[in-house]
Design a protein around this motif. Structure first.
Motif, PDB file in Angstrom:
ATOM      1  N   LEU A 197      45.893  -2.205 -53.151  1.00 15.04           N
ATOM      2  CA  LEU A 197      46.752  -2.119 -51.965  1.00 15.04           C
ATOM      3  C   LEU A 197      47.439  -0.756 -51.873  1.00 15.04           C
ATOM      4  O   LEU A 197      47.593  -0.193 -50.787  1.00 15.04           O
ATOM      5  CB  LEU A 197      47.822  -3.215 -52.004  1.00 15.04           C
ATOM      6  CG  LEU A 197      47.593  -4.492 -51.209  1.00 15.04           C
ATOM      7  CD1 LEU A 197      48.741  -5.442 -51.431  1.00 15.04           C
ATOM      8  CD2 LEU A 197      47.414  -4.194 -49.730  1.00 15.04           C
ATOM      9  N   THR A 198      47.888  -0.251 -53.012  1.00 19.11           N
ATOM     10  CA  THR A 198      48.681   0.986 -53.020  1.00 19.11           C
ATOM     11  C   THR A 198      47.841   2.225 -52.785  1.00 19.11           C
ATOM     12  O   THR A 198      48.395   3.324 -52.709  1.00 19.11           O
ATOM     13  CB  THR A 198      49.420   1.115 -54.355  1.00 19.11           C
ATOM     14  OG1 THR A 198      48.467   1.103 -55.437  1.00 19.11           O
ATOM     15  CG2 THR A 198      50.392  -0.035 -54.555  1.00 19.11           C
ATOM     16  N   HIS A 199      46.513   2.078 -52.665  1.00 19.70           N
ATOM     17  CA  HIS A 199      45.633   3.236 -52.469  1.00 19.70           C
ATOM     18  C   HIS A 199      45.007   3.272 -51.075  1.00 19.70           C
ATOM     19  O   HIS A 199      44.174   4.129 -50.796  1.00 19.70           O
ATOM     20  CB  HIS A 199      44.517   3.237 -53.515  1.00 19.70           C
ATOM     21  CG  HIS A 199      45.029   3.228 -54.933  1.00 19.70           C
ATOM     22  ND1 HIS A 199      45.719   4.286 -55.477  1.00 19.70           N
ATOM     23  CD2 HIS A 199      44.977   2.268 -55.897  1.00 19.70           C
ATOM     24  CE1 HIS A 199      46.049   3.994 -56.733  1.00 19.70           C
ATOM     25  NE2 HIS A 199      45.619   2.782 -57.003  1.00 19.70           N
ATOM     26  N   THR A 202      43.633   4.408 -44.720  1.00 19.54           N
ATOM     27  CA  THR A 202      43.064   4.369 -43.368  1.00 19.54           C
ATOM     28  C   THR A 202      42.904   2.929 -42.911  1.00 19.54           C
ATOM     29  O   THR A 202      42.915   1.985 -43.718  1.00 19.54           O
ATOM     30  CB  THR A 202      41.689   5.070 -43.329  1.00 19.54           C
ATOM     31  OG1 THR A 202      40.769   4.330 -44.152  1.00 19.54           O
ATOM     32  CG2 THR A 202      41.798   6.501 -43.836  1.00 19.54           C
ATOM     33  N   LEU A 203      42.707   2.756 -41.594  1.00 23.49           N
ATOM     34  CA  LEU A 203      42.493   1.429 -41.041  1.00 23.49           C
ATOM     35  C   LEU A 203      41.191   0.820 -41.535  1.00 23.49           C
ATOM     36  O   LEU A 203      41.095  -0.394 -41.741  1.00 23.49           O
ATOM     37  CB  LEU A 203      42.495   1.510 -39.509  1.00 23.49           C
ATOM     38  CG  LEU A 203      43.857   1.568 -38.817  1.00 23.49           C
ATOM     39  CD1 LEU A 203      43.682   1.799 -37.325  1.00 23.49           C
ATOM     40  CD2 LEU A 203      44.649   0.290 -39.063  1.00 23.49           C
ATOM     41  N   HIS A 204      40.177   1.663 -41.725  1.00 20.05           N
ATOM     42  CA  HIS A 204      38.891   1.166 -42.231  1.00 20.05           C
ATOM     43  C   HIS A 204      39.059   0.605 -43.640  1.00 20.05           C
ATOM     44  O   HIS A 204      38.535  -0.477 -43.956  1.00 20.05           O
ATOM     45  CB  HIS A 204      37.863   2.288 -42.219  1.00 20.05           C
ATOM     46  CG  HIS A 204      36.517   1.870 -42.736  1.00 20.05           C
ATOM     47  ND1 HIS A 204      35.739   0.922 -42.110  1.00 20.05           N
ATOM     48  CD2 HIS A 204      35.819   2.264 -43.849  1.00 20.05           C
ATOM     49  CE1 HIS A 204      34.616   0.747 -42.793  1.00 20.05           C
ATOM     50  NE2 HIS A 204      34.641   1.547 -43.856  1.00 20.05           N
ATOM     51  N   GLN A 205      39.778   1.312 -44.483  1.00 21.64           N
ATOM     52  CA  GLN A 205      40.031   0.820 -45.828  1.00 21.64           C
ATOM     53  C   GLN A 205      40.839  -0.479 -45.788  1.00 21.64           C
ATOM     54  O   GLN A 205      40.608  -1.386 -46.601  1.00 21.64           O
ATOM     55  CB  GLN A 205      40.771   1.878 -46.641  1.00 21.64           C
ATOM     56  CG  GLN A 205      39.969   3.118 -46.942  1.00 21.64           C
ATOM     57  CD  GLN A 205      40.790   4.185 -47.661  1.00 21.64           C
ATOM     58  OE1 GLN A 205      42.024   4.098 -47.721  1.00 21.64           O
ATOM     59  NE2 GLN A 205      40.117   5.194 -48.186  1.00 21.64           N
ATOM     60  N   ALA A 206      41.778  -0.561 -44.864  1.00 22.07           N
ATOM     61  CA  ALA A 206      42.584  -1.774 -44.748  1.00 22.07           C
ATOM     62  C   ALA A 206      41.724  -2.963 -44.347  1.00 22.07           C
ATOM     63  O   ALA A 206      41.885  -4.084 -44.871  1.00 22.07           O
ATOM     64  CB  ALA A 206      43.698  -1.561 -43.729  1.00 22.07           C
ATOM     65  N   PHE A 260      52.021   0.626 -41.247  1.00 25.53           N
ATOM     66  CA  PHE A 260      52.089   2.088 -41.338  1.00 25.53           C
ATOM     67  C   PHE A 260      50.820   2.758 -40.846  1.00 25.53           C
ATOM     68  O   PHE A 260      50.788   3.986 -40.696  1.00 25.53           O
ATOM     69  CB  PHE A 260      52.379   2.503 -42.783  1.00 25.53           C
ATOM     70  CG  PHE A 260      51.229   2.340 -43.720  1.00 25.53           C
ATOM     71  CD1 PHE A 260      50.468   3.448 -44.119  1.00 25.53           C
ATOM     72  CD2 PHE A 260      50.894   1.101 -44.226  1.00 25.53           C
ATOM     73  CE1 PHE A 260      49.414   3.303 -44.997  1.00 25.53           C
ATOM     74  CE2 PHE A 260      49.849   0.950 -45.109  1.00 25.53           C
ATOM     75  CZ  PHE A 260      49.101   2.049 -45.502  1.00 25.53           C
ATOM     76  N   LEU A 261      49.770   1.970 -40.571  1.00 24.65           N
ATOM     77  CA  LEU A 261      48.517   2.526 -40.053  1.00 24.65           C
ATOM     78  C   LEU A 261      48.330   2.269 -38.558  1.00 24.65           C
ATOM     79  O   LEU A 261      47.303   2.648 -37.998  1.00 24.65           O
ATOM     80  CB  LEU A 261      47.330   1.935 -40.821  1.00 24.65           C
ATOM     81  CG  LEU A 261      47.291   2.222 -42.329  1.00 24.65           C
ATOM     82  CD1 LEU A 261      46.149   1.467 -42.976  1.00 24.65           C
ATOM     83  CD2 LEU A 261      47.163   3.717 -42.592  1.00 24.65           C
ATOM     84  N   ASP A 262      49.306   1.651 -37.915  1.00 24.38           N
ATOM     85  CA  ASP A 262      49.218   1.336 -36.482  1.00 24.38           C
ATOM     86  C   ASP A 262      49.094   2.636 -35.675  1.00 24.38           C
ATOM     87  O   ASP A 262      49.983   3.492 -35.730  1.00 24.38           O
ATOM     88  CB  ASP A 262      50.467   0.576 -36.050  1.00 24.38           C
ATOM     89  CG  ASP A 262      50.348   0.018 -34.640  1.00 24.38           C
ATOM     90  OD1 ASP A 262      49.644   0.626 -33.818  1.00 24.38           O
ATOM     91  OD2 ASP A 262      50.973  -1.023 -34.361  1.00 24.38           O
ATOM     92  N   PRO A 263      48.020   2.812 -34.913  1.00 21.63           N
ATOM     93  CA  PRO A 263      47.831   4.069 -34.170  1.00 21.63           C
ATOM     94  C   PRO A 263      48.954   4.371 -33.189  1.00 21.63           C
ATOM     95  O   PRO A 263      49.307   5.532 -32.986  1.00 21.63           O
ATOM     96  CB  PRO A 263      46.495   3.849 -33.438  1.00 21.63           C
ATOM     97  CG  PRO A 263      45.796   2.777 -34.215  1.00 21.63           C
ATOM     98  CD  PRO A 263      46.881   1.897 -34.751  1.00 21.63           C
ATOM     99  N   GLU A 264      49.529   3.328 -32.577  1.00 15.83           N
ATOM    100  CA  GLU A 264      50.608   3.554 -31.620  1.00 15.83           C
ATOM    101  C   GLU A 264      51.859   4.102 -32.306  1.00 15.83           C
ATOM    102  O   GLU A 264      52.587   4.924 -31.742  1.00 15.83           O
ATOM    103  CB  GLU A 264      50.942   2.257 -30.889  1.00 15.83           C
ATOM    104  CG  GLU A 264      49.831   1.757 -29.984  1.00 15.83           C
ATOM    105  CD  GLU A 264      49.550   2.729 -28.836  1.00 15.83           C
ATOM    106  OE1 GLU A 264      50.523   3.342 -28.342  1.00 15.83           O
ATOM    107  OE2 GLU A 264      48.378   2.888 -28.474  1.00 15.83           O
ATOM    108  N   LEU A 265      52.107   3.659 -33.522  1.00 16.81           N
ATOM    109  CA  LEU A 265      53.303   4.090 -34.241  1.00 16.81           C
ATOM    110  C   LEU A 265      53.121   5.425 -34.928  1.00 16.81           C
ATOM    111  O   LEU A 265      54.080   6.191 -35.081  1.00 16.81           O
ATOM    112  CB  LEU A 265      53.700   3.025 -35.269  1.00 16.81           C
ATOM    113  CG  LEU A 265      54.094   1.659 -34.713  1.00 16.81           C
ATOM    114  CD1 LEU A 265      54.311   0.666 -35.837  1.00 16.81           C
ATOM    115  CD2 LEU A 265      55.357   1.771 -33.856  1.00 16.81           C
ATOM    116  N   THR A 266      51.921   5.730 -35.339  1.00 15.50           N
ATOM    117  CA  THR A 266      51.674   6.978 -36.074  1.00 15.50           C
ATOM    118  C   THR A 266      51.524   8.193 -35.163  1.00 15.50           C
ATOM    119  O   THR A 266      51.358   9.307 -35.659  1.00 15.50           O
ATOM    120  CB  THR A 266      50.416   6.835 -36.946  1.00 15.50           C
ATOM    121  OG1 THR A 266      49.304   6.430 -36.124  1.00 15.50           O
ATOM    122  CG2 THR A 266      50.638   5.803 -38.043  1.00 15.50           C
TER     123      THR A 266
END
Length: 371
Positions: A197-199, A202-206, A260-266
């Motif tokens: 989880l800590t590594h 990206t959204l793809h990794q998630a 933290f990976l949300d495109p709208e927020l980043t």
């Protein structure tokens, strides 16, 4: 030295001996009235108190082997340094609680550069979290470690704010159940999934991580249903693994792991995915203060935490203005006696964290509550 003026006619004065206590006496050359000048050293004593409290110095190293220091600064232990809502918007806020006793916790909210607010309560329940958050403008993202009652409080106080669950705490919660060296294959796989989880960056990794976790849940579902007869009752054989699975499943269902990976927020910049800012920058420093001044009573430990938070809050008022606006023990006692509707101890002492007290001490107007 600044010239001394007559308090009666405003005329110039000259030295005229000393009083029986040794104070300098001044005589007006115009009207002949005598007076003495008493200088206010409150600000100097206040700075001395904070310098000691926020340092490693012991009272034995202070003037008079600590006796003079305690006498000069005793009044500041009666003061409650409360946060002053300034209405400033913060894109990201971090929240956490530091426990000082069995039923005493101080909830703290900080931004990237300062402490925003703090609140004392009996536990990390939704009522206490709401009291901390309501005076603060809702941020875009709040990073938390998942304390009890927090999710309910966010929905009520900051309904549009996105929650980012601290990924390190999510991993640590699994580690407590599996240990770092699990004996079972299912435990080893789950521990590695939580560690990864800590590594994730990206959204793809998630998405790959989520699929990997769901595959683990499906593969080991029958294994985790095994039961054992304990004291004549059926119990799950692998309860600790089931507990670790529940902790991750609830976070996956809530959708708070990868905010933290949300495109709208980043779009406005990268977002944090751990609570390290408040864990290392606030809680660790507070524990050091309490460790440096071991032996403080519980009430003084609370006030030491409050003073540390206040010193990092960016309050630009002078010492005189702060002390004039801050409530004291007598004010708190009055509020409890008059406004408190909560239950009290058998000896009459009030419970910690009364909402009525918070409302009175955190007014949004510039006037003190006693006005």
């Amino acid at each position: 030295m600044k010239a001394v003026k007559c308090p009666y006619c405003g005329g110039p004065t000259k030295r005229n001996g000393r009083t029986s206590s040794g104070a300098q006496r001044w005589r007006c050359t115009a009207c002949g009235a005598s007076t003495t000048v008493r200088y206010d050293d409150t600000a100097a004593r206040f700075d001395e108190f904070l310098s000691w409290l926020l340092s490693k110095d012991t009272q034995l190293e202070m003037p008079g082997a600590g006796r003079t220091f305690r006498r000069r600064t005793a009044e500041f232990w009666e003061v409650w340094p409360m946060p002053v809502p300034d209405g400033e918007f913060h894109r990201v806020l971090f929240v956490d609680g530091i426990w000082l006793a069995e039923r005493l916790v101080v909830l703290i909210c900080c931004s990237e550069d300062r402490v925003v607010s703090w609140y004392m309560a009996q536990s990390e329940n939704s009522r206490a979290w709401s009291a901390l958050m309501e005076p603060i403008p809702a941020p875009d993202v709040v990073v938390a470690d998942g304390g009890s009652g927090f999710a309910k409080a966010v929905r009520a106080a900051w309904p549009r704010t996105k929650v980012q669950r601290c990924l390190f705490h999510a991993y640590a919660q699994v580690k407590r159940c599996t240990t770092t060296r699990p004996k079972l294959q299912a435990g080893r796989e789950l521990y590695q999934i939580a560690l990864d989880l800590t590594h994730i960056k990206t959204l793809h990794q998630a998405e790959l991580w989520r699929e990997r976790y769901l595959d683990w849940c499906g593969f080991w579902s029958d294994f985790l249903e095994d039961t054992t007869l304990v004291d004549g009752k059926r119990a799950y054989t692998h309860e600790r693994l089931r507990k670790a699975r529940r902790s991750l499943s609830s976070l996956v269902s809530a959708g708070t792991l990868f905010t933290f990976l949300d495109p709208e927020l980043t779009k406005a910049g990268p977002l944090p995915y751990t609570n390290n800012k408040i864990e290392g920058g606030v809680n660790a420093q507070l524990r050091a203060v309490l460790r440096n001044h071991r032996g403080l009573t519980t009430l003084k430990r609370v006030k030491a935490v409050f003073w540390w938070c206040h010193a990092r809050s960016g309050d630009a008022r002078t010492a005189k203005e702060k002390l004039a606006a801050m409530p004291r023990d007598s004010d708190i006692d009055l509020l409890y006696d008059v406004y408190s509707a909560s239950r009290k101890h058998d000896d009459g002492r009030p419970e910690w964290g009364d909402r009525a007290v918070w409302e009175e001490l955190h007014r949004k107007d510039p006037f003190p509550f006693w006005l």
